[in-house]
Motif scaffolding. Structure first.
Motif, PDB file in Angstrom:
ATOM      1  N   PHE A 292       0.800  -1.314   0.104  1.00  0.00           N
ATOM      2  CA  PHE A 292       0.112   0.042  -0.007  1.00  0.00           C
ATOM      3  C   PHE A 292       0.964   1.132  -0.057  1.00  0.00           C
ATOM      4  O   PHE A 292       1.687   1.247   0.865  1.00  0.00           O
ATOM      5  N   LYS A 293       0.667   1.829  -0.859  1.00  0.00           N
ATOM      6  CA  LYS A 293       1.420   3.673  -1.001  1.00  0.00           C
ATOM      7  C   LYS A 293       0.359   4.592  -0.747  1.00  0.00           C
ATOM      8  O   LYS A 293      -0.130   5.123  -1.695  1.00  0.00           O
ATOM      9  N   PRO A 294       0.272   4.976   0.562  1.00  0.00           N
ATOM     10  CA  PRO A 294      -0.757   6.141   0.897  1.00  0.00           C
ATOM     11  C   PRO A 294      -0.283   7.201   0.031  1.00  0.00           C
ATOM     12  O   PRO A 294      -1.025   8.043  -0.084  1.00  0.00           O
ATOM     13  N   TYR A 295       1.098   7.769  -0.107  1.00  0.00           N
ATOM     14  CA  TYR A 295       1.421   8.968  -0.712  1.00  0.00           C
ATOM     15  C   TYR A 295       2.857   8.619  -0.943  1.00  0.00           C
ATOM     16  O   TYR A 295       3.414   7.516  -0.874  1.00  0.00           O
ATOM     17  N   ALA A 296       3.254   9.475  -2.040  1.00  0.00           N
ATOM     18  CA  ALA A 296       4.613   9.423  -2.669  1.00  0.00           C
ATOM     19  C   ALA A 296       5.533   9.428  -1.541  1.00  0.00           C
ATOM     20  O   ALA A 296       5.746  10.186  -0.609  1.00  0.00           O
ATOM     21  N   GLY A 297       6.526   8.501  -1.678  1.00  0.00           N
ATOM     22  CA  GLY A 297       7.534   8.422  -0.776  1.00  0.00           C
ATOM     23  C   GLY A 297       7.572   7.652   0.373  1.00  0.00           C
ATOM     24  O   GLY A 297       8.143   7.408   1.305  1.00  0.00           O
ATOM     25  N   SER A 298       6.177   6.815   0.429  1.00  0.00           N
ATOM     26  CA  SER A 298       5.999   5.892   1.633  1.00  0.00           C
ATOM     27  C   SER A 298       5.443   4.781   1.023  1.00  0.00           C
ATOM     28  O   SER A 298       4.682   4.642   0.093  1.00  0.00           O
ATOM     29  N   GLU A 299       5.557   3.641   1.670  1.00  0.00           N
ATOM     30  CA  GLU A 299       5.154   2.431   1.411  1.00  0.00           C
ATOM     31  C   GLU A 299       4.914   1.481   2.503  1.00  0.00           C
ATOM     32  O   GLU A 299       5.854   1.020   3.345  1.00  0.00           O
ATOM     33  N   LEU A 300       3.945   0.546   2.666  1.00  0.00           N
ATOM     34  CA  LEU A 300       3.758  -0.427   3.555  1.00  0.00           C
ATOM     35  C   LEU A 300       3.558  -1.631   2.933  1.00  0.00           C
ATOM     36  O   LEU A 300       2.845  -1.812   1.891  1.00  0.00           O
ATOM     37  N   ASP A 301       3.885  -2.671   3.300  1.00  0.00           N
ATOM     38  CA  ASP A 301       3.739  -3.852   2.611  1.00  0.00           C
ATOM     39  C   ASP A 301       3.612  -5.167   3.906  1.00  0.00           C
ATOM     40  O   ASP A 301       4.251  -5.056   4.892  1.00  0.00           O
ATOM     41  N   TYR A 302       3.007  -6.168   3.505  1.00  0.00           N
ATOM     42  CA  TYR A 302       2.540  -7.214   4.266  1.00  0.00           C
ATOM     43  C   TYR A 302       2.852  -8.516   3.381  1.00  0.00           C
ATOM     44  O   TYR A 302       2.308  -8.572   2.464  1.00  0.00           O
ATOM     45  N   THR A 303       3.605  -9.364   3.991  1.00  0.00           N
ATOM     46  CA  THR A 303       3.925 -10.747   3.259  1.00  0.00           C
ATOM     47  C   THR A 303       3.493 -11.971   4.204  1.00  0.00           C
ATOM     48  O   THR A 303       4.082 -11.951   5.527  1.00  0.00           O
ATOM     49  N   LEU A 304       2.917 -13.001   3.755  1.00  0.00           N
ATOM     50  CA  LEU A 304       3.031 -14.351   4.304  1.00  0.00           C
ATOM     51  C   LEU A 304       3.473 -15.414   3.441  1.00  0.00           C
ATOM     52  O   LEU A 304       3.481 -15.365   2.429  1.00  0.00           O
ATOM     53  N   TYR A 305       4.511 -16.054   4.134  1.00  0.00           N
ATOM     54  CA  TYR A 305       5.334 -17.011   3.526  1.00  0.00           C
ATOM     55  C   TYR A 305       5.073 -18.219   4.171  1.00  0.00           C
ATOM     56  O   TYR A 305       4.746 -18.565   5.493  1.00  0.00           O
ATOM     57  N   TYR A 306       4.481 -19.538   3.468  1.00  0.00           N
ATOM     58  CA  TYR A 306       4.418 -20.680   4.218  1.00  0.00           C
ATOM     59  C   TYR A 306       4.934 -21.667   3.143  1.00  0.00           C
ATOM     60  O   TYR A 306       4.704 -21.854   1.868  1.00  0.00           O
ATOM     61  N   SER A 307       5.571 -22.639   3.726  1.00  0.00           N
ATOM     62  CA  SER A 307       6.139 -23.886   3.202  1.00  0.00           C
ATOM     63  C   SER A 307       6.123 -25.009   3.899  1.00  0.00           C
ATOM     64  O   SER A 307       6.137 -25.108   5.279  1.00  0.00           O
ATOM     65  N   GLY A 308       5.936 -26.240   3.382  1.00  0.00           N
ATOM     66  CA  GLY A 308       5.789 -27.536   4.035  1.00  0.00           C
ATOM     67  C   GLY A 308       6.241 -28.644   3.242  1.00  0.00           C
ATOM     68  O   GLY A 308       6.186 -28.608   2.082  1.00  0.00           O
TER      69      GLY A 308
END
Length: 805
Positions: free
Chosen positions: A331-347
């Protein structure tokens, strides 16, 4: 009047639509569009960049006599507007592997030009990964030719860098360390939890990387960057997808993968999934017959028996399956900023420990009826925020918080023993990283930050009767509920003395603490709890000098450290037949001191050559040695009188070696490249009078590739080779645990040299479909890589079909 106005506006838009000219830039071989290509003209003065589809509005360049098309990793191309028009505004660029200007992230956790980095870094890109078709992330690391991979079973892969391995090298995924409190001295298979099909690029930073990464980064850092979400650049949503199916004959591999990405102005998403199934691995036929599988064990009518193998090349009980998932939301709320979420799963499925299944007594009888790892599961939730600022104490700020959950287990049972031992481990790992950078002047940039890591270890064990189901207690592998935590601050500076010379200097202070409580009801420990706390200060100083644009010379001096973890402090296990490792509460950190020098140069678009020379000294080194436990040098463990051993700070080790290679553009699409590695490693004996070969010092190895690239086609004929080791050159630990090795005329273990011939090809049918095919180990060599417990694949046919939209 209003009607005329609207007609005029409509005509204006129609005129703009007619005069706007769209141009596309693509890879010459694959035909895939190239994003972020810089297009520059001086007359008229115009600059533009291609979007995610490789397209750009080209109308502003109309009439330009010289237009430069420039993209990192590709040969620069210069055309006039008239030339572009003759090419129907479709420009292709040829890949250039003759460059000193790749962008590298691993050196300081921010993007940096390779030319400014005073140590060796190897980068493996997505196109190279796709062409090589590695089955796992462990195989991916070996693609560049500089990392060595040891395997005890098919479901594994333990990287070795410059004579160091396992918990002396660092695994990093998207800026988060994977190394945890139970990463062991023995070989590890955690790297296969990373999905090779979801890796965008991989960087290997050789030598101590402790200033940026802390404990464990002694031999090097393997930094994986997974698929990234891409925002829309023109306000229009973008949707992309990729999929492939692959089959390999040596282990009947069946792999399927897809990934999907969507980009909006403020939101971007990536979804990826991979599933693989591997049958028992078939070894080669031409080589030392010791590496075959003549017999195997099975259970019939409640009895464990040994049966002949109809196909000794088939390594029975080596197959497994695996799946991996990845989800990213940015998510980029405005120029110069960024939020990100990641889910990794392995089995994984259950994975047989192959090298324990052919272990035999002196009379040739198989020892174990069962020995397998239970499902290996890894999950990470990662949340990060990134901010750019023109003022204040930083230019870029990034904070990364992550939680990782590791689950693994071991299950073993001896022949005709009805009780199956089960050991279950779980690690909850929390981490917080803060990274900032600040350009203080045109010549000086500062990188600084901090890290906090907390691990909690859960360990359970039992013994279960395979017929009655009766469960009994047995000692756990680790102290249940033990904790490991680390806190650190770091800073490093990059000073450009002049246009030719850059200095990098930095230091890091870390404090590491452990707490463990021991259950004396199952094992007679002479203590009930242990705690350790220690601090470590390490640093680095490096200089790069480019006397000309086609030269880079560098040197660096750095230190690294590894603080003991729960595996060192509190593990109880059988390391080899007749030996048992017990806890040692008197441990302290080991330190590495490293010196490195090297050069790289290019000769136009024709040649690139490089060479690195390094020396590393490890003091207070942790090693497994004979030990006295409650005044006894042997105890009964798992029904067998076993020699007592423990991890101890009783030795030092030294490694020196060379890494180098060259890449040549021979013209007409032909290329030739070589990578080689030579190292000599020694560790001090217990009496400090002699040095013996270091356990993970690998014999000389390398690869040579002859490539041919044409529009839509790429071919690669290559050889991989490895020198051998005589008995006298084997590490002491490998002489005693000699089962995986061939035997010489005197019955002593040794490592035969080996070489394979291989061929791979790709047909880029169009922008949407690619067909990959290849044959590995064409001459069907039978061999086992150094320190590995499973023989390498024999002749292996690979075919993969890739699709993108």
């Amino acid at each position: 009047m209003s009607i005329k106005y609207f007609i005029a506006v409509a005509c204006l838009f129609m005129s703009a639509g007619l005069t706007a000219q769209k141009l596309t830039v693509a890879d010459r071989t694959t035909g895939q569009p190239l994003a972020n290509v810089a297009i520059i003209s001086e007359n008229p003065a115009v600059m533009a960049t291609t979007n995610s589809r490789g397209q750009v509005d080209f109308s502003g360049f109309r009439g330009a006599p010289e237009i430069v098309f420039r993209h990192i990793g590709y040969q620069t191309r210069m055309l006039s507007y008239a030339d572009a028009e003759k090419l129907n505004f479709f420009i292709d660029l040829a890949v250039s592997r003759i460059t000193l200007d790749e962008v590298v992230i691993s050196a300081n956790r921010w993007e940096q030009n390779e030319r400014e980095i005073p140590q060796r870094v190897e980068k493996i890109g997505m196109q190279q990964i796709a062409f090589a078709n590695p089955q796992t992330a462990a195989d991916l690391l070996s693609v560049g030719g500089y990392a060595y991979i040891q395997k005890s079973q098919l479901a594994g892969g333990s990287p070795i860098l410059r004579g160091f391995a396992t918990n002396r090298v660092m695994l990093v995924v998207d800026g988060v360390r994977m190394n945890n409190a139970i990463f062991r001295t023995g070989n590890l298979q955690n790297v296969i939890s990373i999905d090779a099909a979801a890796v965008e690029s991989n960087e290997i930073l050789f030598g101590p990387g402790a200033v940026m990464y802390g404990s464990d980064a002694i031999g090097g850092v393997m930094d994986f960057h997974t698929l990234s979400p891409v925002f829309s650049q023109n306000g229009k949503s973008t949707i992309k997808g990729n999929a492939f199916a692959r089959f390999s004959s040596a282990n009947l591999e069946k792999t399927g993968h897809f990934d999907f990405s969507a980009g909006l102005k403020k939101w971007a998403f990536v979804t990826s999934a991979t599933w693989s199934d591997f049958d028992d691995l078939k070894a080669g036929s031409n080589g030392n017959s010791y590496f075959l599988r003549p017999v195997y064990q099975k259970t019939e009518n409640g009895q464990d028996i040994t049966v002949e193998n109809d196909d000794p090349q088939k390594q029975v009980y080596s197959g497994y399956s695996q799946y991996s998932l990845l989800q990213k939301i940015a998510f980029k709320p405005y120029a110069g900023s960024e939020l990100d979420y990641t889910l990794y799963y392995s089995g994984t499925s259950d994975a047989p420990r192959y090298d324990r299944l052919y272990l035999a007594d002196d009379d040739g009888s198989l020892v174990n009826a069962q020995w397998y790892y239970g499902p290996q599961q890894w999950m990470m939730n990662r949340l990060s925020a990134r901010l750019r600022s023109d003022d204040g104490i930083f230019d870029q700020f990034r904070i990364v918080a992550a939680h990782q959950l590791y689950k693994e287990s071991r299950h073993d049972r001896k022949m005709n023993n009805k009780r199956l031992r089960n050991q279950y481990e779980e690690v909850n790992a929390f981490s917080l990283n803060l990274d900032l950078d600040k350009r203080l002047s045109e010549k000086l940039a500062l990188f600084y930050g901090g890290e906090a890591v907390y691990n909690k270890v859960g360990s359970e064990a039992n013994r279960k009767h395979i017929e009655t189901g009766e469960v009994s207690s047995v000692n756990t592998r680790y102290p249940d509920g033990s904790t490991w935590q680390s806190y650190a601050l770091y800073t490093t500076a990059r000073l450009q003395l002049n246009q030719k010379t850059t200095v990098n200097a930095g230091f890091r202070y870390s404090y590491v603490a452990m707490e463990a409580a021991f259950d004396t009801s199952m094992f007679p420990f002479p203590f009930t709890e242990a705690s350790l706390g220690n601090g470590a200060l390490n640093g680095g100083l490096g200089i790069t000098w480019s006397p000309q644009n086609n030269w880079k010379l560098y040197t660096n001096f750095s230190s690294g450290f590894r603080s003991p973890n729960i595996d060192d402090l509190g593990k109880v296990f059988d390391s080899e037949p007749g030996s048992v490792v017990v806890p040692n509460v008197n441990l302290k950190p080991e330190y590495a001191w490293n010196a490195e020098g090297g050069f790289a140069f290019t000769m136009g678009d024709f040649l690139k050559a490089d060479l690195s020379l390094y020396y590393t000294l490890l003091t207070d080194a942790l090693a497994r040695r004979d030990f006295s436990y409650n005044g006894r040098d042997s105890i009964v463990y798992d029904g067998e009188l076993s020699r007592v051993q423990a991890i101890q700070n009783i030795t030092s080790a030294r490694v020196f070696g060379l890494q180098g290679g060259f890449k040549a553009n021979l013209g007409r699409g032909f290329g030739l490249s070589t990578a080689f590695n030579w190292q000599n490693g020694e560790e001090q004996s217990e009496d400090s009078l002699k040095y013996y070969p270091l356990r993970h010092a690998v014999p000389f190895f390398g690869s040579t590739h002859l490539t041919w690239e044409l529009p839509k086609l790429r071919f690669d004929l290559y050889a991989e080779y490895n020198a051998g080791l005589d008995y006298e050159d084997l590490p002491l630990s490998e002489r005693t645990d000699a089962t995986p090795y061939a035997k010489d005329g005197n019955g002593n273990p040794y490592v035969p040299a080996w070489a394979t011939l291989n061929f791979k090809a790709a047909w880029y049918i169009n922008r949407n479909f690619t067909l990959n095919a290849g044959v590995e180990n064409i001459t069907d060599q039978l061999y086992r890589p150094f320190a590995s417990g499973i023989s390498a694949p024999g002749r292996n046919f690979i075919i993969a079909l890739r699709a993108s939209f």
